[in-house]
Design a protein around this motif. Structure first.
Motif, PDB file in Angstrom:
ATOM      1  N   MET A  90      25.026  -3.564  70.312  1.00 25.96           N
ATOM      2  CA  MET A  90      26.230  -4.180  69.760  1.00 25.96           C
ATOM      3  C   MET A  90      27.058  -3.117  69.062  1.00 25.96           C
ATOM      4  N   ASP A  91      28.300  -3.068  69.411  1.00 23.25           N
ATOM      5  CA  ASP A  91      29.198  -2.084  68.812  1.00 23.25           C
ATOM      6  C   ASP A  91      29.911  -2.696  67.620  1.00 23.25           C
ATOM      7  N   GLY A  92      29.935  -1.947  66.528  1.00 19.92           N
ATOM      8  CA  GLY A  92      30.670  -2.381  65.361  1.00 19.92           C
ATOM      9  C   GLY A  92      32.075  -1.836  65.372  1.00 19.92           C
ATOM     10  N   PRO A  93      32.848  -2.141  64.323  1.00 17.76           N
ATOM     11  CA  PRO A  93      34.235  -1.660  64.286  1.00 17.76           C
ATOM     12  C   PRO A  93      34.339  -0.139  64.284  1.00 17.76           C
ATOM     13  N   LEU A  94      33.390   0.541  63.617  1.00 17.45           N
ATOM     14  CA  LEU A  94      33.435   1.996  63.598  1.00 17.45           C
ATOM     15  C   LEU A  94      33.184   2.571  64.990  1.00 17.45           C
ATOM     16  N   SER A 114      33.636   1.042  67.850  1.00 17.62           N
ATOM     17  CA  SER A 114      34.762   0.700  68.716  1.00 17.62           C
ATOM     18  C   SER A 114      35.952   1.614  68.455  1.00 17.62           C
ATOM     19  N   ALA A 115      36.203   1.906  67.172  1.00 17.87           N
ATOM     20  CA  ALA A 115      37.319   2.791  66.837  1.00 17.87           C
ATOM     21  C   ALA A 115      37.095   4.188  67.387  1.00 17.87           C
ATOM     22  N   ASN A 127      17.690  -3.366  49.507  1.00 19.52           N
ATOM     23  CA  ASN A 127      18.176  -2.112  50.084  1.00 19.52           C
ATOM     24  C   ASN A 127      19.054  -2.364  51.304  1.00 19.52           C
ATOM     25  N   PHE A 128      18.633  -3.290  52.145  1.00 24.41           N
ATOM     26  CA  PHE A 128      19.416  -3.616  53.336  1.00 24.41           C
ATOM     27  C   PHE A 128      20.766  -4.228  52.957  1.00 24.41           C
ATOM     28  N   ALA A 129      20.787  -5.074  51.932  1.00 30.81           N
ATOM     29  CA  ALA A 129      22.043  -5.693  51.493  1.00 30.81           C
ATOM     30  C   ALA A 129      23.019  -4.638  50.980  1.00 30.81           C
ATOM     31  N   ILE A 130      22.495  -3.654  50.256  1.00 28.74           N
ATOM     32  CA  ILE A 130      23.362  -2.578  49.749  1.00 28.74           C
ATOM     33  C   ILE A 130      23.945  -1.775  50.911  1.00 28.74           C
ATOM     34  N   ALA A 131      23.091  -1.436  51.872  1.00 30.16           N
ATOM     35  CA  ALA A 131      23.560  -0.655  53.022  1.00 30.16           C
ATOM     36  C   ALA A 131      24.615  -1.414  53.817  1.00 30.16           C
ATOM     37  N   LEU A 132      24.422  -2.719  54.010  1.00 36.45           N
ATOM     38  CA  LEU A 132      25.383  -3.517  54.757  1.00 36.45           C
ATOM     39  C   LEU A 132      26.707  -3.656  54.010  1.00 36.45           C
ATOM     40  N   ARG A 133      26.637  -3.816  52.705  1.00 38.73           N
ATOM     41  CA  ARG A 133      27.883  -3.934  51.936  1.00 38.73           C
ATOM     42  C   ARG A 133      28.687  -2.641  51.987  1.00 38.73           C
ATOM     43  N   ILE A 134      28.007  -1.513  51.966  1.00 37.41           N
ATOM     44  CA  ILE A 134      28.720  -0.229  52.103  1.00 37.41           C
ATOM     45  C   ILE A 134      29.322  -0.115  53.495  1.00 37.41           C
ATOM     46  N   LEU A 135      28.545  -0.516  54.524  1.00 39.59           N
ATOM     47  CA  LEU A 135      29.034  -0.448  55.898  1.00 39.59           C
ATOM     48  C   LEU A 135      30.274  -1.309  56.093  1.00 39.59           C
ATOM     49  N   LEU A 136      30.241  -2.528  55.558  1.00 39.39           N
ATOM     50  CA  LEU A 136      31.333  -3.470  55.778  1.00 39.39           C
ATOM     51  C   LEU A 136      32.591  -3.119  54.997  1.00 39.39           C
ATOM     52  N   THR A 137      32.479  -2.263  54.019  1.00 42.14           N
ATOM     53  CA  THR A 137      33.661  -1.877  53.238  1.00 42.14           C
ATOM     54  C   THR A 137      34.205  -0.521  53.646  1.00 42.14           C
ATOM     55  N   LEU A 138      33.596   0.118  54.655  1.00 41.16           N
ATOM     56  CA  LEU A 138      34.124   1.388  55.139  1.00 41.16           C
ATOM     57  C   LEU A 138      35.390   1.137  55.944  1.00 41.16           C
ATOM     58  N   PRO A 139      36.457   1.875  55.701  1.00 39.86           N
ATOM     59  CA  PRO A 139      37.671   1.698  56.507  1.00 39.86           C
ATOM     60  C   PRO A 139      37.486   2.288  57.889  1.00 39.86           C
ATOM     61  N   ILE A 140      38.104   1.650  58.896  1.00 40.78           N
ATOM     62  CA  ILE A 140      38.024   2.162  60.258  1.00 40.78           C
ATOM     63  C   ILE A 140      39.221   3.034  60.582  1.00 40.78           C
ATOM     64  N   THR A 141      40.037   3.348  59.601  1.00 42.01           N
ATOM     65  CA  THR A 141      41.181   4.227  59.806  1.00 42.01           C
ATOM     66  C   THR A 141      41.297   5.158  58.624  1.00 42.01           C
TER      67      THR A 141
END
Length: 236
Positions: A1-5, A7-8, A186-200
């Protein structure tokens, strides 16, 4: 599964490949053809005209040069070398330079996009990915996650999560919150950082200064508080 990063980055690679192939004589010829068609529609002369009565600029020759560089006189060739190729070179170089950090982020977080696939991943590979992510999220003596604990949490979650539902990072994080975020901290922290990373990496740049419009010579004695309030009003 490809995420926004991911795909960008795929889209960026496609853009780079297109620009590199477009930087050629064929690409320039195609641009000239399109420009001439547009010029005919607008009723503009599309012929290249050489500058009349313009004295060619002589560049100072350094001592280690064996011969002088000859300036390009043909207007079409000058457009290709001095504008077309130069513009594409700057564009390609800027894309490669500005998106290096985006590719680095994706390389560290990519294994978190498909949680169900982690149960088929060897434990050594999973732990290695978690260790790289821990190092990436470490600053001096402070770290956001623990690699061994993250690996254990992912092993449990990958076997317990329902594969019939959409397993996007956001849905998985919502599922973890419903279960209890303390179980997968730990997984929740990693996911929250991932989801707040800008794709631009695009950034807004001001073409002019608002301060010069607000603090004129008629308002040169205003207080800092009033200046701040007027600036906020102007921005909003």
């Amino acid at each position: 599964m490809d995420g926004p990063l991911s795909s960008a980055i795929k889209e960026l690679k496609g853009v780079l490949k297109y620009l590199e192939s477009y930087r050629s004589d064929d690409g320039f010829a195609s641009t000239i053809t399109d420009a001439k068609e547009l010029a005919e529609i607008l009723g503009v002369d599309s012929d290249f005209k050489s500058a009349q009565n313009v004295r060619p600029r002589r560049q100072k020759r350094q001592f280690d040069y064996e011969s002088e560089d000859q300036a390009v006189q043909d207007p079409k060739t000058r457009l290709k070398v001095g504008f077309f190729f130069q513009t594409l070179d700057v564009t390609i170089s800027s894309i490669k330079e500005r998106f290096d950090q985006l590719q680095a982020h994706n390389s560290h977080f990519s294994f978190l996009y498909d949680i169900s696939a982690l149960k088929h991943m060897p434990l050594t590979v999973l732990l290695d990915n978690c260790t790289k992510l821990e190092t990436f999220l470490t600053h001096q003596d402070l770290k956001d996650i623990d690699a061994q604990q993250l690996s254990d949490e992912l092993q449990v979650l990958s076997h317990s999560i329902d594969e019939t539902v959409s397993l996007t990072p956001l849905n998985v994080l919502q599922h973890v919150v419903e279960i209890g975020i303390d179980c997968y901290s730990n997984f929740a922290i990693a996911l929250r950082i991932l989801l707040t990373l800008p794709i631009t990496v695009a950034s807004g740049k001001r073409s002019f200064s608002k301060l010069k419009l607000i603090k004129t010579y008629l308002r040169s004695t205003m207080s800092e508080m009033r200046l701040m309030d007027l600036t906020i009003i102007s921005i909003e």
